[in-house]
Motif scaffolding. Structure first.
Motif, short mmCIF file in Angstrom:
data_model
loop_
_atom_site.label_atom_id
_atom_site.label_comp_id
_atom_site.label_asym_id
_atom_site.label_seq_id
_atom_site.Cartn_x
_atom_site.Cartn_y
_atom_site.Cartn_z
N ALA A 150 41.20 56.97 29.63
CA ALA A 150 39.90 56.58 30.11
C ALA A 150 39.82 56.90 31.59
CB ALA A 150 40.34 54.93 29.99
N PRO A 151 39.05 57.81 31.58
CA PRO A 151 38.72 58.46 32.71
C PRO A 151 37.76 57.82 33.80
CG PRO A 151 37.41 59.49 31.23
CD PRO A 151 38.27 58.62 30.36
N SER A 152 37.00 56.56 33.18
CA SER A 152 36.30 55.64 34.09
C SER A 152 37.03 54.97 35.15
CB SER A 152 35.89 54.47 33.05
OG SER A 152 36.00 53.32 33.57
N SER A 153 36.23 54.50 36.42
CA SER A 153 36.76 53.97 37.27
C SER A 153 36.99 52.60 37.29
CB SER A 153 35.75 54.38 38.62
OG SER A 153 34.41 53.84 38.51
N SER A 154 36.94 51.92 36.37
CA SER A 154 36.98 50.53 36.22
C SER A 154 38.55 50.13 36.37
CB SER A 154 36.37 49.98 34.74
OG SER A 154 37.01 50.40 33.66
N VAL A 155 38.72 48.78 36.80
CA VAL A 155 40.20 48.47 36.85
C VAL A 155 40.28 47.08 36.73
CG1 VAL A 155 40.35 49.70 39.06
CG2 VAL A 155 39.45 47.63 39.26
N SER A 156 41.58 46.75 36.07
CA SER A 156 41.90 45.46 35.46
C SER A 156 41.69 44.61 36.47
CB SER A 156 43.27 45.37 34.80
OG SER A 156 43.35 46.50 33.84
N ALA A 157 42.12 44.60 37.58
CA ALA A 157 42.14 43.60 38.70
C ALA A 157 42.15 44.20 40.00
CB ALA A 157 43.28 42.39 38.56
N ILE A 158 41.85 43.51 41.17
CA ILE A 158 42.19 43.88 42.63
C ILE A 158 42.90 42.92 43.45
CG2 ILE A 158 40.78 44.66 44.80
CD1 ILE A 158 38.46 45.50 42.97
N TYR A 159 44.04 43.43 43.53
CA TYR A 159 44.83 42.50 44.69
C TYR A 159 44.55 42.42 46.20
CZ TYR A 159 47.92 41.55 40.41
OH TYR A 159 48.32 41.24 39.24
N VAL A 160 44.22 41.55 46.63
CA VAL A 160 43.84 41.59 47.93
C VAL A 160 44.60 40.71 49.06
CG1 VAL A 160 41.93 41.18 49.79
CG2 VAL A 160 41.51 41.86 47.38
N GLN A 161 45.42 41.32 49.90
CA GLN A 161 46.33 40.47 50.98
C GLN A 161 45.31 40.08 52.15
OE1 GLN A 161 49.23 42.65 52.81
NE2 GLN A 161 50.83 41.21 52.23
N ALA A 162 45.33 38.74 52.38
CA ALA A 162 44.66 38.35 53.61
C ALA A 162 45.57 38.59 54.90
CB ALA A 162 44.37 36.78 53.55
N ARG A 163 45.15 38.57 56.16
CA ARG A 163 45.92 38.89 56.97
C ARG A 163 46.86 37.65 57.57
NH1 ARG A 163 44.35 43.52 59.74
NH2 ARG A 163 42.37 44.27 59.43
N SER A 164 46.76 36.79 57.18
CA SER A 164 47.58 35.54 57.43
C SER A 164 46.94 34.36 56.51
CB SER A 164 47.49 35.10 58.98
OG SER A 164 46.35 34.36 59.27
N GLU A 165 47.92 33.27 56.23
CA GLU A 165 47.49 32.23 55.65
C GLU A 165 46.38 31.44 55.99
OE1 GLU A 165 49.59 28.21 53.77
OE2 GLU A 165 50.93 29.66 54.74
N ASP A 166 46.20 31.46 57.57
CA ASP A 166 45.04 30.93 58.15
C ASP A 166 43.77 31.23 57.84
OD1 ASP A 166 47.14 29.30 59.24
OD2 ASP A 166 47.42 30.36 61.24
N VAL A 167 43.64 32.55 57.41
CA VAL A 167 42.35 33.17 57.21
C VAL A 167 41.96 33.53 55.71
CG1 VAL A 167 42.43 34.35 59.59
CG2 VAL A 167 43.31 35.72 57.71
N LEU A 168 42.98 32.77 54.95
CA LEU A 168 42.80 33.17 53.59
C LEU A 168 41.60 32.55 53.09
CD1 LEU A 168 44.58 34.15 51.09
CD2 LEU A 168 45.20 31.77 50.53
N SER A 169 40.90 31.68 53.51
CA SER A 169 39.71 31.14 53.05
C SER A 169 38.63 32.15 53.40
CB SER A 169 39.46 29.62 53.53
OG SER A 169 38.21 29.19 53.25
N ALA A 170 38.73 32.77 54.74
CA ALA A 170 37.64 33.50 55.31
C ALA A 170 37.76 34.90 54.48
CB ALA A 170 37.82 33.70 56.86
N ALA A 171 38.74 35.21 54.39
CA ALA A 171 39.06 36.32 53.30
C ALA A 171 38.31 36.27 52.18
CB ALA A 171 40.52 36.91 53.18
N TYR A 172 38.51 35.09 51.48
CA TYR A 172 37.85 34.74 50.22
C TYR A 172 36.56 34.99 50.42
CZ TYR A 172 37.12 31.99 45.83
OH TYR A 172 36.56 31.71 44.61
N GLN A 173 35.90 34.23 51.30
CA GLN A 173 34.46 34.31 51.49
C GLN A 173 33.96 35.90 51.61
OE1 GLN A 173 32.49 31.84 51.11
NE2 GLN A 173 34.23 30.30 50.75
#
Length: 404
Positions: free
Chosen positions: A221-244
């Motif tokens: 499957a040479p397509s560029s699609s992915v199953s998921a993207i894991y994103v790490q926020a800089r800290s727990e305090d900015v988790l909501s901001a990273a979400y937005q």
């Protein structure tokens, strides 16, 4: 009669009827031990869920693709579409676009067959980038992780390595992945957790991690699609901001919200809500046991009043006040309740140490729950002893002395 004499008299009355006293406390013992174990099982389950979710990664957000609709109109569930790409992951890695995002790791996942010598094993194939290790908060037990220049390298999960190589070291060994020879460069440390980054749930300890391009080549499957993207926020305090930031950026790129974002807290709240419901249900059963124990205390105290009518009459004739008589029977009921509570707590704590080995489920000992259980046991003893004590206090000396 002072309080010291009252306690001494109450303890003597309990010792005089040891078997009856033990049977009276049995209901309270069962109820209190049930409360301690119920709370312990609930807290243990919550701790276990939190540990498993924390094992997914530090300050983690999981972006999954949306749902798909087939040509026949059949709609798939969330995660069945191919709406996420490596370009999305690259956009999320841009500090200018998402300043509260620390690191990003896109993954593509499928099932694959691994062969080592004469041994074969079906495992979960994860194609990703070198950033996957810190983003997923994983560590290595041996070897190294993938680098940007690797093409035919594979990192195995501990369960996968054990199934393929037994007790031998897997690092440096050759393994065939979907027919392609590859070299094992590392083995992940165990987490004991599981995740579901695609339509298939997978154990985090039974994986074969390869470079993204290699995984696509193996899957054809040479397509560029992915199953998921894991994103790490800089800290727990900015988790909501990273979400937005993630939500706004992907919505702008796609022109639609054809994706979903899950956070550790949302996963934790969902799991804990289920655990709390079960804890309340089991706690209700324990409360019924306590109620039965309280009724048993009242019943036995009524029997004690009936048996000791002449004693009560004699005490009153010698000058004992109704309050002194009432206090004596309340002390007896309170001692029965407290002793039952202490024995129940001891039984519950012993069960908390014994059950994990039998059930494979952690049980946490809660000090506040123990203190509350003892207080409840005392309250039950006194509360259900009020009526028998009041009945004894209302007896007139002449009628009590004439009783047969």
């Amino acid at each position: 009669m002072n309080w010291r004499d009252t306690f001494a008299s109450g303890l003597e009355a309990i010792r005089a009827h040891r078997l009856r006293s033990v049977l009276t406390m049995l209901g309270i013992v069962i109820g209190i031990s049930s409360v301690v174990l119920t709370v312990g099982l609930g807290l243990g389950a919550q701790d276990q869920v939190r540990a498993q979710i924390d094992a997914l990664g530090s300050n983690l957000l999981i972006v999954s693709p949306g749902s798909s609709t087939s040509s026949s109109g059949v709609r798939g569930g969330f995660g069945s579409a191919s709406t996420l790409t490596t370009e999305d992951a690259a956009a999320l890695s841009d500090p200018a676009a998402a300043p509260d995002v620390a690191a990003v790791a896109a993954v593509t996942q499928a099932q694959t067959t691994l062969v080592a010598g004469t041994t074969n094993w079906t495992s979960s194939l994860v194609g990703t980038s070198p950033s996957w290790l810190p983003v997923r908060n994983r560590t290595l037990s041996a070897g190294r992780f993938l680098t940007a220049v690797d093409t035919d390298a594979v990192v195995l999960g501990p369960d996968t390595a054990s199934e393929l190589f037994g007790g031998r070291s897997a690092v440096g060994q050759q393994v065939t992945v979907s027919g392609r020879p590859m070299t094992v460069v590392g083995v992940l440390a165990s987490t004991g957790a599981s995740s579901a980054t695609s339509s298939q749930p997978a154990s985090d300890d039974d994986v074969a991690v390869v470079p993204m391009d290699t995984a696509r080549s193996l899957a054809g499957a040479p397509s560029s699609s992915v199953s998921a993207i894991y994103v790490q926020a800089r800290s727990e305090d900015v988790l909501s901001a990273a979400y937005q930031e993630i939500d706004a950026l992907l919505a702008n790129l796609h022109g639609d919200t054809d994706f979903s974002i899950a956070s550790q807290e949302s996963l934790l709240e969902t799991a804990n809500a289920t655990n709390r419901t079960l804890t309340v249900l089991l706690g209700g059963v324990a409360a019924i046991s306590l109620l039965v124990g309280g009724i048993g205390v009242m019943n036995i105290m009524l029997v004690a009043v009936t048996e000791r009518i002449r004693e009560i009459g004699l005490r009153k004739a010698l000058g004992a006040t109704p309050s002194a008589i009432r206090r004596q029977f309340l002390v007896e009921a309170g001692v029965l309740g407290t002793c039952g509570g202490l024995l129940g707590v001891a039984l519950g704590v012993a069960g908390a140490f014994a059950l994990p080995g039998l059930l494979g489920q952690p049980v946490s000992v809660s000090v506040p729950a123990i203190a509350a259980a003892i207080g409840v046991a005392l309250a039950i003893g006194i509360g259900f002893g009020v009526y028998p004590a009041s009945r004894a206090a209302r007896l007139t000396p002449i009628d009590a002395l004439r009783s047969e």
